[in-house]
Design a protein around this motif. Structure first.
Motif, PDB file in Angstrom:
ATOM      1  N   THR A   5       0.832  -1.202   0.000  1.00 34.83           N
ATOM      2  CA  THR A   5       0.000   0.000   0.000  1.00 34.83           C
ATOM      3  C   THR A   5       0.867   1.253   0.000  1.00 34.83           C
ATOM      4  O   THR A   5       1.761   1.401   0.835  1.00 34.83           O
ATOM      5  N   TYR A  39      -3.076   5.276   0.904  1.00 35.34           N
ATOM      6  CA  TYR A  39      -3.471   5.478   2.304  1.00 35.34           C
ATOM      7  C   TYR A  39      -4.200   6.811   2.462  1.00 35.34           C
ATOM      8  O   TYR A  39      -5.285   6.881   3.060  1.00 35.34           O
ATOM      9  N   THR A  50      -6.617  -0.551   5.034  1.00 29.56           N
ATOM     10  CA  THR A  50      -6.912   0.878   4.880  1.00 29.56           C
ATOM     11  C   THR A  50      -8.399   1.143   4.731  1.00 29.56           C
ATOM     12  O   THR A  50      -8.867   2.227   5.094  1.00 29.56           O
ATOM     13  N   GLY A  78      -9.892   2.961   7.732  1.00 29.85           N
ATOM     14  CA  GLY A  78     -10.470   4.274   7.452  1.00 29.85           C
ATOM     15  C   GLY A  78     -11.895   4.409   7.953  1.00 29.85           C
ATOM     16  O   GLY A  78     -12.325   5.513   8.326  1.00 29.85           O
ATOM     17  N   PHE A 105      -8.195   7.177   3.621  1.00 33.05           N
ATOM     18  CA  PHE A 105      -8.575   7.845   4.856  1.00 33.05           C
ATOM     19  C   PHE A 105      -9.259   9.180   4.577  1.00 33.05           C
ATOM     20  O   PHE A 105     -10.062   9.651   5.386  1.00 33.05           O
TER      21      PHE A 105
END
Length: 249
Positions: free
Chosen positions: A105, A110, A155, A159, A114
């Motif tokens: 990732t 990322y 993620t 998130g 998020f």
């Protein structure tokens, strides 16, 4: 006191043009609500949803915006106030999914995950708390992966995880105005949002983990959100997992 009708209510639907959001936009309008349909990339779908609502005698308007930008979140609620005089219900169905190992990732991935799953969700709740009328309802869409022990979705689930904390804090902070705040966290839903991340074999695995050997249907989630927007006023600060028994523990 419970609100049992959506008549003359104003609903702001984040991601309200298609999939679960599109179904909610149409259902809320059918129940008498005036609907603000947010979209980011689905302009054609937003136009079709608004047209379907208007053709059925309802009221709706579409608003383009990137909810990772706070100014766009505010403009979304500005539209509700300017067009319909206020807002009573705010439902955020937006999100982005990525299935990728942690070691593969990138920083960009990322930040993007998020941004839409955590930042946009936070500022949607914040602006709803500022702009909703008293006795309003705020509902966010989470994921049943919050309760899972699995690989690949660090993620995405990570998130979405802050939603539980945003929801509890907002429920306390907005309680004096009788605004309820909840998160609905379905199992994997049978929408185009799901399939690009999975192989056919994993799709079958996900089906095998739920009752009836099927993915979550948006038609099974919409009534719960409708309940929370009307009779479910006493539910607040909760994360609910309607998933047919789905588990990857």
């Amino acid at each position: 006191m419970a609100e049992t009708t959506l008549r003359d209510k104003v609903a702001v639907i984040g991601g309200g043009e298609k999939n679960l959001g599109g179904l909610l936009s149409r259902d809320f309008a059918d129940a008498g609500a005036k609907v603000v349909v947010h979209y980011h990339t689905g302009e054609n779908e937003a136009e079709q949803t608004v047209k379907a609502i208007r053709d059925a005698g309802g009221q709706a308007v579409s608003v383009h915006g990137d909810l990772t930008k706070v100014a766009d979140v505010r403009r979304l609620f500005d539209t509700a106030v300017d067009t319909y005089g206020g807002a009573d219900i705010a439902v955020n169905t937006t999100g982005m999914v990525l299935r990728k190992p942690i070691l593969e990732t990138s920083e960009e991935e990322y930040d993007r995950m998020f941004g839409i799953n955590a930042k946009a969700a936070f500022f949607f709740i914040q602006e709803a708390g500022r702009r909703l009328n008293d006795h309003g309802k705020i509902i966010s869409l989470g994921t049943s992966l919050l309760a899972a022990f699995t690989d690949g979705y660090s993620t995405y689930a990570g998130g979405k995880a802050p939603l539980e904390h945003f929801t509890r804090a907002a429920a306390k902070e907005f309680a004096d105005r009788h605004i309820s705040v909840n998160t609905v966290a379905p199992g994997p839903m049978d929408t185009p949002f799901f399939y690009p991340q999975e192989t056919p074999e994993r799709v079958e695995f996900h089906k095998s983990q739920a009752m009836g050997h099927q993915l979550t249907q948006i038609e099974d989630i919409a009534p719960l959100i409708r309940f929370l927007a009307t009779e479910g006023w006493w539910f607040t600060g909760q994360t609910m997992f309607p998933n047919g028994g789905y588990t990857t523990r």
